[in-house]
Design a protein around this motif. Sequence first.
Motif, PDB file in Angstrom:
ATOM      1  N   SER A 289       0.816  -1.213   0.000  1.00 50.33           N
ATOM      2  CA  SER A 289       0.000   0.000   0.000  1.00 50.33           C
ATOM      3  C   SER A 289       0.852   1.267   0.000  1.00 50.33           C
ATOM      4  N   LEU A 290       2.018   1.226   0.629  1.00 52.20           N
ATOM      5  CA  LEU A 290       2.882   2.408   0.675  1.00 52.20           C
ATOM      6  C   LEU A 290       3.413   2.792  -0.702  1.00 52.20           C
ATOM      7  N   LYS A 291       3.390   1.853  -1.640  1.00 49.42           N
ATOM      8  CA  LYS A 291       3.829   2.165  -3.002  1.00 49.42           C
ATOM      9  C   LYS A 291       2.974   3.257  -3.642  1.00 49.42           C
ATOM     10  N   TYR A 292       1.745   3.419  -3.141  1.00 49.68           N
ATOM     11  CA  TYR A 292       0.821   4.394  -3.726  1.00 49.68           C
ATOM     12  C   TYR A 292       0.847   5.728  -2.996  1.00 49.68           C
ATOM     13  N   ALA A 337      -7.687   1.007  -1.483  1.00 51.92           N
ATOM     14  CA  ALA A 337      -8.233  -0.136  -2.218  1.00 51.92           C
ATOM     15  C   ALA A 337      -7.453  -1.421  -1.936  1.00 51.92           C
ATOM     16  N   VAL A 338      -6.137  -1.319  -1.700  1.00 47.53           N
ATOM     17  CA  VAL A 338      -5.324  -2.503  -1.376  1.00 47.53           C
ATOM     18  C   VAL A 338      -5.902  -3.209  -0.159  1.00 47.53           C
ATOM     19  N   ARG A 340      -9.060  -2.708   1.181  1.00 50.96           N
ATOM     20  CA  ARG A 340     -10.464  -3.104   1.006  1.00 50.96           C
ATOM     21  C   ARG A 340     -10.580  -4.411   0.225  1.00 50.96           C
ATOM     22  N   ARG A 341      -9.748  -4.595  -0.801  1.00 53.99           N
ATOM     23  CA  ARG A 341      -9.808  -5.818  -1.603  1.00 53.99           C
ATOM     24  C   ARG A 341      -9.434  -7.046  -0.778  1.00 53.99           C
ATOM     25  N   SER A 342      -8.557  -6.854   0.193  1.00 54.97           N
ATOM     26  CA  SER A 342      -8.023  -7.984   0.962  1.00 54.97           C
ATOM     27  C   SER A 342      -8.587  -8.058   2.377  1.00 54.97           C
ATOM     28  N   TRP A 343      -9.604  -7.257   2.660  1.00 52.15           N
ATOM     29  CA  TRP A 343     -10.066  -7.136   4.039  1.00 52.15           C
ATOM     30  C   TRP A 343     -10.486  -8.479   4.647  1.00 52.15           C
ATOM     31  N   GLU A 344     -11.176  -9.313   3.877  1.00 52.83           N
ATOM     32  CA  GLU A 344     -11.676 -10.588   4.398  1.00 52.83           C
ATOM     33  C   GLU A 344     -10.544 -11.457   4.933  1.00 52.83           C
TER      34      GLU A 344
END
Length: 433
Positions: A289-292, A337-338, A340-344
């Motif tokens: 996520s830090l890449k963004y 988004a990183v 949210r997509r992987s939250w589960e």
Amino acid sequence: MGIKDEHPRKNANIVRTGAELARAAQLDRDLAEQLIERARREGVNLVGEGGLLSGLVKLVLEGALEAEMTEHLGYEKGDAAGAGSGNSRNGTSRKTVLTDVGPVELDIPRDRAGSFTPAVVPKHSRRVQGFDAAILSLYAKGLTTGEIQAHLAEIYDVDVSRDLISRATDKVSEELDAWRNRPLDSLYAVVMIDAIVVKIRDGAVANRPVYVAVGINLDGERDVLGMWVGTGGEGAKTWMTWLAELKNRGVQDVLIACCDGLKGLPESIGNIWPMADIQLCVVHMVRASLKYASTKHWAQIAKELRTVYTAPTADAAEARFAEFEDVWGAKYPALVAVWRRSWEHFVMFLRFPPEIRKIVYTTNMIESLNSRFRQATRRRGHFPDENSALKVLYLVIRDRQPNRPNATGRTRNWKQAINTLAGYYGDRVTDHQ
């Protein structure tokens, strides 16, 4: 009144044995000092051709060969019992073998029947086992055949052909194949999958990922279950093939699978082991996520994300991430988004108490192994093919614990962790204990 010693002779033997051991140790030290002093006085080397240690090795090996011949014939050299026995000694043949102290010229005993097959220095062998071990140790450290050749010439003063070095390392291929096909446990508490990037020549030199699966069994032992060389564009089909390989080798169930969200991997884990809980590596998620985000915001973002993944419950983590999104969502929507997509799969480990969270929080528990991998591959630069890369990585694993070549250590505080896992997963754990 003192207690009477009922075994005075036994105790005396123990004392004598201890004294004998002490004297033997002193003799060893005296011999070592004499050898060093003689080497200095006469200006000769300890190792290498003509060195003092070479002479000692020659005496030891020839003595062992003579003992083997005596056992083979059934009588001592010069014993009249050998007359008319049907077989007898028939002089010696000269042969030079490579040892850990350099080349040594040996006189190999022969028998008239030609049936003597020595084990110490086998027929057609030009080196003893320890020399192969030295070659493999250097190979495991990432040295090329040319570098190994130069090292042996410098240290042992012996010219070893590249072909000989290649034959010694080629034997690892058979050992590697057997290791990659060995049977595995039916249940692993945790399986972690991580990757290290190495350079492999395939027409042109390119970065290739090597995926490493490490399992923690019910005794808390960490074992490397398998390794595969990928292309970097692996999808569900490839992951299904590799994971099915583990299942075919015996892994029927996994409690928790920890990975870094590689494309198709979480779904493939669910297909191969439907009951497995899939946990994404939190450290990888933070890095991804830090890449963004701009580097000037990294410290603050990392600090706020820490409050999310250290939350006491999944609901608390959701509330804290909502606050994080209010602050950073508009500026860095891709970063949000990183998560949210992987939250589960991210919140999976929040259901567990701290002793389990520490284990599945990150795949970095195998980071020490990856560090050793990087040291070996960095020295090598690049590999001529996939098998060469796997051989070096396998030797790194094997040399860590030679008696258990797949083991990478034990998990700390495992008793507390396995009790928690047994309470949570019930029969899936207790039926295998």
